[in-house]
Design a protein around this motif. Structure first.
Motif, PDB file in Angstrom:
ATOM      1  N   VAL A  11       0.814  -1.220   0.000  1.00  0.00           N
ATOM      2  CA  VAL A  11       0.000   0.000   0.000  1.00  0.00           C
ATOM      3  C   VAL A  11       0.847   1.268   0.000  1.00  0.00           C
ATOM      4  CG1 VAL A  11      -1.877  -1.173   1.213  1.00  0.00           C
ATOM      5  CG2 VAL A  11      -0.196   0.116   2.527  1.00  0.00           C
ATOM      6  N   VAL A  33      -0.293   5.310  -0.959  1.00  0.00           N
ATOM      7  CA  VAL A  33      -0.365   6.413   0.000  1.00  0.00           C
ATOM      8  C   VAL A  33       0.398   7.625  -0.522  1.00  0.00           C
ATOM      9  CG1 VAL A  33       0.220   7.139   2.338  1.00  0.00           C
ATOM     10  CG2 VAL A  33      -0.669   4.848   1.948  1.00  0.00           C
ATOM     11  N   ALA A  44      -4.192   3.860  -0.495  1.00  0.00           N
ATOM     12  CA  ALA A  44      -3.777   2.591   0.107  1.00  0.00           C
ATOM     13  C   ALA A  44      -4.718   1.462  -0.285  1.00  0.00           C
ATOM     14  CB  ALA A  44      -3.736   2.747   1.633  1.00  0.00           C
ATOM     15  N   VAL A  69      -5.155  -0.817   5.848  1.00  0.00           N
ATOM     16  CA  VAL A  69      -5.247   0.642   5.773  1.00  0.00           C
ATOM     17  C   VAL A  69      -5.594   1.232   7.134  1.00  0.00           C
ATOM     18  CG1 VAL A  69      -6.482   2.564   4.702  1.00  0.00           C
ATOM     19  CG2 VAL A  69      -5.880   0.573   3.342  1.00  0.00           C
ATOM     20  N   LEU A 114      -2.536   1.093   9.267  1.00  0.00           N
ATOM     21  CA  LEU A 114      -1.445   1.910   8.733  1.00  0.00           C
ATOM     22  C   LEU A 114      -1.248   3.187   9.541  1.00  0.00           C
ATOM     23  CD1 LEU A 114       0.524   2.180   6.258  1.00  0.00           C
ATOM     24  CD2 LEU A 114      -1.283   3.502   5.159  1.00  0.00           C
ATOM     25  N   VAL A 168       3.584   1.074   7.706  1.00  0.00           N
ATOM     26  CA  VAL A 168       3.622  -0.048   6.770  1.00  0.00           C
ATOM     27  C   VAL A 168       4.408  -1.231   7.323  1.00  0.00           C
ATOM     28  CG1 VAL A 168       4.596  -0.766   4.553  1.00  0.00           C
ATOM     29  CG2 VAL A 168       3.255   1.335   4.696  1.00  0.00           C
TER      30      VAL A 168
END
Length: 290
Positions: free
Chosen positions: A53, A57, A71, A191, A194, A199
Protein backbone atom coordinates in the motif's frame (compact mmCIF):
# COMPACT_ATOMS: atom_id res chain seq x y z
CA UNK A 1 2.68 10.39 41.55
CA UNK A 2 -0.23 8.02 42.20
CA UNK A 3 -1.19 5.21 39.81
CA UNK A 4 -4.35 7.16 38.94
CA UNK A 5 -2.23 10.13 37.84
CA UNK A 6 -0.23 7.82 35.58
CA UNK A 7 -3.47 6.89 33.85
CA UNK A 8 -5.19 10.27 33.75
CA UNK A 9 -2.35 12.63 32.88
CA UNK A 10 -1.96 11.50 29.23
CA UNK A 11 -5.71 11.93 28.73
CA UNK A 12 -5.39 15.69 29.22
CA UNK A 13 -4.04 15.92 25.67
CA UNK A 14 -6.25 15.64 22.60
CA UNK A 15 -3.51 13.94 20.57
CA UNK A 16 -3.29 11.16 23.17
CA UNK A 17 -7.05 10.62 23.12
CA UNK A 18 -7.02 10.45 19.31
CA UNK A 19 -4.10 8.02 19.44
CA UNK A 20 -5.84 5.75 21.94
CA UNK A 21 -9.10 5.72 19.99
CA UNK A 22 -7.36 5.01 16.67
CA UNK A 23 -5.21 2.30 18.22
CA UNK A 24 -8.09 0.55 19.98
CA UNK A 25 -10.23 0.62 16.82
CA UNK A 26 -7.37 -0.81 14.76
CA UNK A 27 -6.74 -3.43 17.45
CA UNK A 28 -10.33 -4.66 17.30
CA UNK A 29 -10.53 -5.14 13.53
CA UNK A 30 -6.96 -6.47 13.24
CA UNK A 31 -7.53 -8.85 16.14
CA UNK A 32 -10.69 -10.24 14.57
CA UNK A 33 -9.22 -10.66 11.10
CA UNK A 34 -6.02 -12.18 12.48
CA UNK A 35 -7.99 -15.22 13.66
CA UNK A 36 -8.86 -16.17 10.08
CA UNK A 37 -5.45 -15.25 8.70
CA UNK A 38 -3.73 -17.54 11.21
CA UNK A 39 -6.08 -20.44 10.44
CA UNK A 40 -5.82 -20.07 6.67
CA UNK A 41 -2.05 -19.55 6.84
CA UNK A 42 -2.00 -16.15 5.16
CA UNK A 43 0.61 -14.46 7.30
CA UNK A 44 2.84 -13.81 4.29
CA UNK A 45 -0.05 -12.37 2.27
CA UNK A 46 -0.75 -10.02 5.15
CA UNK A 47 2.85 -8.88 4.99
CA UNK A 48 2.57 -8.41 1.23
CA UNK A 49 -0.58 -6.30 1.33
CA UNK A 50 0.66 -4.14 4.20
CA UNK A 51 3.86 -3.27 2.31
CA UNK A 52 2.21 -2.91 -1.11
CA UNK A 53 0.00 0.00 0.00
CA UNK A 54 3.00 2.35 0.37
CA UNK A 55 3.05 3.70 -3.24
CA UNK A 56 -0.71 4.21 -3.07
CA UNK A 57 -0.37 6.41 0.00
CA UNK A 58 2.39 8.50 -1.59
CA UNK A 59 0.46 8.94 -4.86
CA UNK A 60 -2.63 9.93 -2.88
CA UNK A 61 -0.55 12.61 -1.18
CA UNK A 62 0.71 13.87 -4.55
CA UNK A 63 -2.79 14.28 -6.03
CA UNK A 64 -4.33 15.54 -2.79
CA UNK A 65 -6.57 12.52 -2.23
CA UNK A 66 -7.17 10.81 1.14
CA UNK A 67 -4.34 8.45 2.09
CA UNK A 68 -6.86 5.69 2.73
CA UNK A 69 -8.08 5.80 -0.88
CA UNK A 70 -4.61 5.34 -2.35
CA UNK A 71 -3.78 2.59 0.11
CA UNK A 72 -6.98 0.71 -0.69
CA UNK A 73 -6.38 0.90 -4.45
CA UNK A 74 -2.86 -0.50 -4.15
CA UNK A 75 -3.91 -3.06 -1.56
CA UNK A 76 -6.44 -4.52 -3.97
CA UNK A 77 -3.94 -4.15 -6.83
CA UNK A 78 -1.40 -6.23 -4.91
CA UNK A 79 -3.98 -8.93 -4.21
CA UNK A 80 -4.96 -9.01 -7.89
CA UNK A 81 -1.36 -9.19 -9.11
CA UNK A 82 -0.56 -12.05 -6.74
CA UNK A 83 -3.57 -13.96 -8.03
CA UNK A 84 -2.68 -13.34 -11.69
CA UNK A 85 0.93 -14.46 -11.24
CA UNK A 86 -0.14 -17.55 -9.32
CA UNK A 87 -2.85 -18.60 -11.80
CA UNK A 88 -1.17 -17.76 -15.12
CA UNK A 89 2.42 -18.89 -14.62
CA UNK A 90 4.55 -21.58 -13.03
CA UNK A 91 5.43 -19.21 -10.22
CA UNK A 92 4.21 -20.52 -6.85
CA UNK A 93 2.15 -18.39 -4.52
CA UNK A 94 4.93 -17.62 -2.03
CA UNK A 95 7.21 -16.46 -4.85
CA UNK A 96 4.38 -14.37 -6.37
CA UNK A 97 3.80 -12.73 -3.00
CA UNK A 98 7.50 -11.93 -2.62
CA UNK A 99 7.75 -10.47 -6.12
CA UNK A 100 4.68 -8.26 -5.80
CA UNK A 101 5.19 -6.87 -2.32
CA UNK A 102 8.91 -6.16 -2.66
CA UNK A 103 8.44 -4.46 -6.02
CA UNK A 104 5.54 -2.28 -4.86
CA UNK A 105 7.24 -1.46 -1.56
CA UNK A 106 10.43 -0.45 -3.38
CA UNK A 107 8.34 1.65 -5.78
CA UNK A 108 6.87 3.42 -2.75
CA UNK A 109 10.33 4.13 -1.36
CA UNK A 110 11.37 5.61 -4.71
CA UNK A 111 8.26 7.82 -4.77
CA UNK A 112 9.02 9.08 -1.26
CA UNK A 113 12.58 9.93 -2.26
CA UNK A 114 11.53 12.01 -5.31
CA UNK A 115 8.33 13.61 -4.00
CA UNK A 116 8.78 17.18 -2.79
CA UNK A 117 6.90 17.44 0.47
CA UNK A 118 6.55 19.67 3.50
CA UNK A 119 5.27 16.59 5.31
CA UNK A 120 7.58 13.84 6.50
CA UNK A 121 6.29 10.94 4.41
CA UNK A 122 8.47 8.51 6.37
CA UNK A 123 5.70 8.38 8.99
CA UNK A 124 3.82 6.22 6.47
CA UNK A 125 6.53 3.59 6.88
CA UNK A 126 6.96 3.79 10.64
CA UNK A 127 3.58 5.09 11.77
CA UNK A 128 2.55 8.36 13.40
CA UNK A 129 -0.35 7.58 15.68
CA UNK A 130 0.38 10.59 17.91
CA UNK A 131 -0.16 12.79 14.85
CA UNK A 132 -3.59 11.39 13.96
CA UNK A 133 -5.88 14.33 13.17
CA UNK A 134 -9.63 14.40 13.58
CA UNK A 135 -10.12 13.80 9.84
CA UNK A 136 -7.69 10.86 9.97
CA UNK A 137 -9.58 9.46 12.94
CA UNK A 138 -12.88 9.73 11.06
CA UNK A 139 -11.35 7.78 8.13
CA UNK A 140 -10.09 5.09 10.49
CA UNK A 141 -13.49 4.80 12.18
CA UNK A 142 -15.38 4.54 8.87
CA UNK A 143 -13.05 1.93 7.36
CA UNK A 144 -12.97 -0.06 10.59
CA UNK A 145 -16.77 0.01 10.81
CA UNK A 146 -17.08 -1.29 7.24
CA UNK A 147 -14.59 -4.11 7.94
CA UNK A 148 -16.29 -4.98 11.23
CA UNK A 149 -19.77 -5.14 9.70
CA UNK A 150 -18.61 -7.34 6.80
CA UNK A 151 -16.81 -9.69 9.20
CA UNK A 152 -19.90 -9.85 11.41
CA UNK A 153 -22.19 -10.67 8.49
CA UNK A 154 -19.90 -13.18 6.75
CA UNK A 155 -18.19 -14.72 9.79
CA UNK A 156 -19.75 -18.16 9.31
CA UNK A 157 -18.79 -18.35 5.63
CA UNK A 158 -15.27 -17.16 6.42
CA UNK A 159 -14.93 -19.70 9.23
CA UNK A 160 -16.12 -22.59 7.05
CA UNK A 161 -13.71 -21.49 4.33
CA UNK A 162 -10.84 -21.42 6.83
CA UNK A 163 -11.54 -24.89 8.22
CA UNK A 164 -12.82 -26.80 5.16
CA UNK A 165 -13.01 -25.11 1.72
CA UNK A 166 -14.15 -28.40 0.14
CA UNK A 167 -17.16 -28.58 2.45
CA UNK A 168 -17.91 -24.92 1.78
CA UNK A 169 -18.02 -25.71 -1.94
CA UNK A 170 -20.20 -28.79 -1.36
CA UNK A 171 -22.91 -26.76 0.39
CA UNK A 172 -23.04 -24.16 -2.38
CA UNK A 173 -20.50 -21.54 -1.31
CA UNK A 174 -17.86 -20.25 -3.69
CA UNK A 175 -14.43 -20.68 -2.01
CA UNK A 176 -12.71 -18.39 -4.52
CA UNK A 177 -15.24 -15.65 -3.85
CA UNK A 178 -14.87 -16.06 -0.08
CA UNK A 179 -11.09 -16.01 -0.46
CA UNK A 180 -11.36 -12.78 -2.46
CA UNK A 181 -13.57 -11.31 0.27
CA UNK A 182 -10.99 -12.22 2.90
CA UNK A 183 -8.26 -10.61 0.83
CA UNK A 184 -10.38 -7.49 0.43
CA UNK A 185 -10.90 -7.34 4.18
CA UNK A 186 -7.16 -7.76 4.62
CA UNK A 187 -6.47 -4.76 2.38
CA UNK A 188 -9.10 -2.68 4.18
CA UNK A 189 -7.81 -3.59 7.62
CA UNK A 190 -4.21 -2.91 6.62
CA UNK A 191 -5.25 0.64 5.77
CA UNK A 192 -6.85 1.03 9.20
CA UNK A 193 -3.70 -0.19 10.97
CA UNK A 194 -1.45 1.91 8.73
CA UNK A 195 -2.26 5.05 10.72
CA UNK A 196 -1.19 3.36 13.94
CA UNK A 197 2.03 1.45 13.28
CA UNK A 198 2.97 2.26 9.69
CA UNK A 199 3.62 -0.05 6.77
CA UNK A 200 6.45 -2.01 8.34
CA UNK A 201 4.62 -3.20 11.46
CA UNK A 202 1.07 -3.66 10.15
CA UNK A 203 1.61 -7.39 9.70
CA UNK A 204 2.29 -7.73 13.44
CA UNK A 205 -1.17 -6.38 14.29
CA UNK A 206 -2.66 -8.74 11.71
CA UNK A 207 -0.96 -11.90 12.99
CA UNK A 208 0.12 -11.74 16.65
CA UNK A 209 -3.36 -11.41 18.26
CA UNK A 210 -4.72 -14.43 16.39
CA UNK A 211 -1.61 -16.49 17.11
CA UNK A 212 -1.84 -15.57 20.80
CA UNK A 213 -5.50 -16.56 20.97
CA UNK A 214 -4.80 -19.83 19.19
CA UNK A 215 -2.48 -20.86 22.02
CA UNK A 216 -5.13 -20.08 24.64
CA UNK A 217 -8.15 -21.91 23.25
CA UNK A 218 -9.20 -24.63 20.83
CA UNK A 219 -12.56 -23.00 20.09
CA UNK A 220 -12.74 -20.52 17.25
CA UNK A 221 -15.59 -18.57 18.85
CA UNK A 222 -13.40 -17.89 21.86
CA UNK A 223 -10.52 -16.88 19.60
CA UNK A 224 -12.73 -14.13 18.17
CA UNK A 225 -13.06 -12.72 21.69
CA UNK A 226 -9.55 -13.33 23.01
CA UNK A 227 -7.67 -11.96 19.99
CA UNK A 228 -9.22 -8.45 19.91
CA UNK A 229 -9.21 -8.28 23.71
CA UNK A 230 -5.48 -9.08 23.81
CA UNK A 231 -4.85 -6.60 20.98
CA UNK A 232 -6.70 -3.84 22.83
CA UNK A 233 -4.81 -4.49 26.06
CA UNK A 234 -1.43 -4.48 24.30
CA UNK A 235 -2.31 -1.40 22.27
CA UNK A 236 -3.40 0.69 25.24
CA UNK A 237 -0.34 -0.41 27.20
CA UNK A 238 1.91 0.46 24.26
CA UNK A 239 0.44 3.94 23.87
CA UNK A 240 0.78 4.69 27.59
CA UNK A 241 4.36 3.39 27.65
CA UNK A 242 5.20 5.57 24.65
CA UNK A 243 3.98 8.63 26.56
CA UNK A 244 5.95 7.92 29.73
CA UNK A 245 9.09 6.61 28.00
CA UNK A 246 9.01 9.15 25.15
CA UNK A 247 9.46 6.30 22.65
CA UNK A 248 7.88 5.12 19.41
CA UNK A 249 4.18 4.35 20.05
CA UNK A 250 3.75 2.01 17.09
CA UNK A 251 6.90 0.13 17.99
CA UNK A 252 5.86 -0.24 21.62
CA UNK A 253 2.38 -1.47 20.67
CA UNK A 254 3.98 -4.28 18.68
CA UNK A 255 6.63 -4.99 21.33
CA UNK A 256 3.94 -5.37 24.00
CA UNK A 257 1.98 -7.69 21.71
CA UNK A 258 5.14 -9.71 21.11
CA UNK A 259 5.84 -9.96 24.85
CA UNK A 260 2.26 -11.02 25.46
CA UNK A 261 2.61 -13.75 22.84
CA UNK A 262 5.89 -14.88 24.42
CA UNK A 263 4.22 -15.12 27.83
CA UNK A 264 1.33 -17.15 26.41
CA UNK A 265 3.74 -19.34 24.44
CA UNK A 266 5.55 -20.21 27.66
CA UNK A 267 2.70 -20.33 30.18
CA UNK A 268 -0.52 -21.16 28.33
CA UNK A 269 -2.40 -23.75 30.45
CA UNK A 270 -2.87 -26.22 27.59
CA UNK A 271 -0.50 -25.31 24.77
CA UNK A 272 2.30 -23.47 26.59
CA UNK A 273 5.84 -24.76 26.43
CA UNK A 274 6.09 -25.13 30.21
CA UNK A 275 2.71 -26.88 30.49
CA UNK A 276 3.55 -29.35 27.72
CA UNK A 277 6.87 -30.24 29.33
CA UNK A 278 5.21 -30.78 32.70
CA UNK A 279 2.61 -33.01 31.06
CA UNK A 280 5.36 -35.07 29.42
CA UNK A 281 7.17 -35.47 32.73
CA UNK A 282 3.97 -36.59 34.44
CA UNK A 283 3.24 -39.03 31.64
CA UNK A 284 6.79 -40.37 31.87
CA UNK A 285 6.55 -40.73 35.64
CA UNK A 286 3.24 -42.58 35.35
CA UNK A 287 4.69 -44.89 32.70
CA UNK A 288 7.73 -45.59 34.87
CA UNK A 289 5.53 -46.25 37.89
CA UNK A 290 3.36 -48.60 35.89
Amino acid sequence: MSPLDWILEPLRYDFMINALVATVVAAVVCGLLSCWLVLVGWSLIGDAVSHAVLPGVVLAYVVGAPFALGALVFGFLAVGLIGVLRDTSRVKEDAAIGIVFTTLFAFGLVLISITPSQTDLNHIIFGNVLGVSTSDLVQVLILAAVAFVVVLIKRRDLTLYAFDPAHAYAIGLNPRLIGALLLGLLALTAVVALQVVGVVLVVALLIIPGATAQLLTDRFGRMLIIAPAAAILASVAGIYLSYWLDASPGGLVVVVQGLMFAGVYLASPRHGLISRRLQRRRAGALATGA
